[in-house]
Scaffold this motif. Structure first.
Motif, PDB file in Angstrom:
ATOM      1  N   GLY A 179      30.934  72.165  32.392  1.00 27.03           N
ATOM      2  CA  GLY A 179      31.059  73.114  34.003  1.00 27.03           C
ATOM      3  C   GLY A 179      32.398  73.601  34.103  1.00 27.03           C
ATOM      4  N   ASP A 180      32.544  73.731  35.191  1.00 22.19           N
ATOM      5  CA  ASP A 180      33.947  74.695  35.761  1.00 22.19           C
ATOM      6  C   ASP A 180      35.170  74.018  35.219  1.00 22.19           C
ATOM      7  OD1 ASP A 180      31.669  76.319  36.268  1.00 22.19           O
ATOM      8  OD2 ASP A 180      32.236  75.386  38.484  1.00 22.19           O
ATOM      9  N   GLY A 181      35.190  73.308  34.493  1.00 23.95           N
ATOM     10  CA  GLY A 181      36.382  72.801  34.179  1.00 23.95           C
ATOM     11  C   GLY A 181      36.279  71.601  33.153  1.00 23.95           C
ATOM     12  N   SER A 188      33.200  65.146  37.269  1.00 28.97           N
ATOM     13  CA  SER A 188      33.495  66.630  36.496  1.00 28.97           C
ATOM     14  C   SER A 188      34.800  67.090  37.573  1.00 28.97           C
ATOM     15  CB  SER A 188      32.224  67.684  37.097  1.00 28.97           C
ATOM     16  OG  SER A 188      31.014  67.607  36.218  1.00 28.97           O
ATOM     17  N   ARG A 243      37.436  70.311  37.901  1.00 29.72           N
ATOM     18  CA  ARG A 243      37.531  71.398  38.703  1.00 29.72           C
ATOM     19  C   ARG A 243      39.427  71.849  38.216  1.00 29.72           C
ATOM     20  NH1 ARG A 243      39.222  74.052  43.388  1.00 29.72           N
ATOM     21  NH2 ARG A 243      39.275  72.458  45.042  1.00 29.72           N
ATOM     22  N   PRO A 244      40.098  72.833  37.892  1.00 31.92           N
ATOM     23  CA  PRO A 244      41.159  72.840  37.628  1.00 31.92           C
ATOM     24  C   PRO A 244      42.198  73.491  38.966  1.00 31.92           C
ATOM     25  CG  PRO A 244      40.593  74.952  37.330  1.00 31.92           C
ATOM     26  CD  PRO A 244      39.756  73.946  36.835  1.00 31.92           C
ATOM     27  N   PHE A 297      43.601  68.338  37.852  1.00 31.59           N
ATOM     28  CA  PHE A 297      43.023  69.082  37.980  1.00 31.59           C
ATOM     29  C   PHE A 297      41.732  68.121  38.765  1.00 31.59           C
ATOM     30  CE2 PHE A 297      43.590  70.315  33.222  1.00 31.59           C
ATOM     31  CZ  PHE A 297      41.882  70.761  33.323  1.00 31.59           C
ATOM     32  N   VAL A 355      35.474  66.404  41.401  1.00 34.38           N
ATOM     33  CA  VAL A 355      34.580  66.808  42.734  1.00 34.38           C
ATOM     34  C   VAL A 355      33.376  66.025  42.035  1.00 34.38           C
ATOM     35  CG1 VAL A 355      35.172  69.820  42.398  1.00 34.38           C
ATOM     36  CG2 VAL A 355      33.089  68.545  40.641  1.00 34.38           C
TER      37      VAL A 355
END
Length: 74
Positions: free
Chosen positions: A17-19, A34, A36-37, A43, A46
């Protein structure tokens, strides 16, 4: 990325995903989240039950989930 284990809990961290994507396993229960940084080593999860919870990698070979420092096992 890697597998971090402490007692009966096992967390598998991978890029996605985004991280990062983390699969938590404790006994017969498991969950995948999941994240995100939000910093160089931090992290934030989300969505889902654990939304906005954070984890980090404060030392080489260790992750901290929910305040518990967990060594990398693989």
């Amino acid at each position: 990325c890697g597998v971090y284990a402490n007692g009966d809990e096992r967390s598998t961290v991978s890029v996605g995903g985004d991280g990062l994507v983390v699969r938590f396993v404790a006994g017969d229960e498991s969950d995948e989240v999941s994240a995100r940084p939000i910093g160089p080593k931090t992290f934030e999860i989300v969505g889902g039950t654990y939304a906005r919870d954070r984890f980090d990698f404060p030392l080489p070979g260790f992750a901290r989930f929910g305040g518990t420092l967990t060594p990398r096992s693989v």
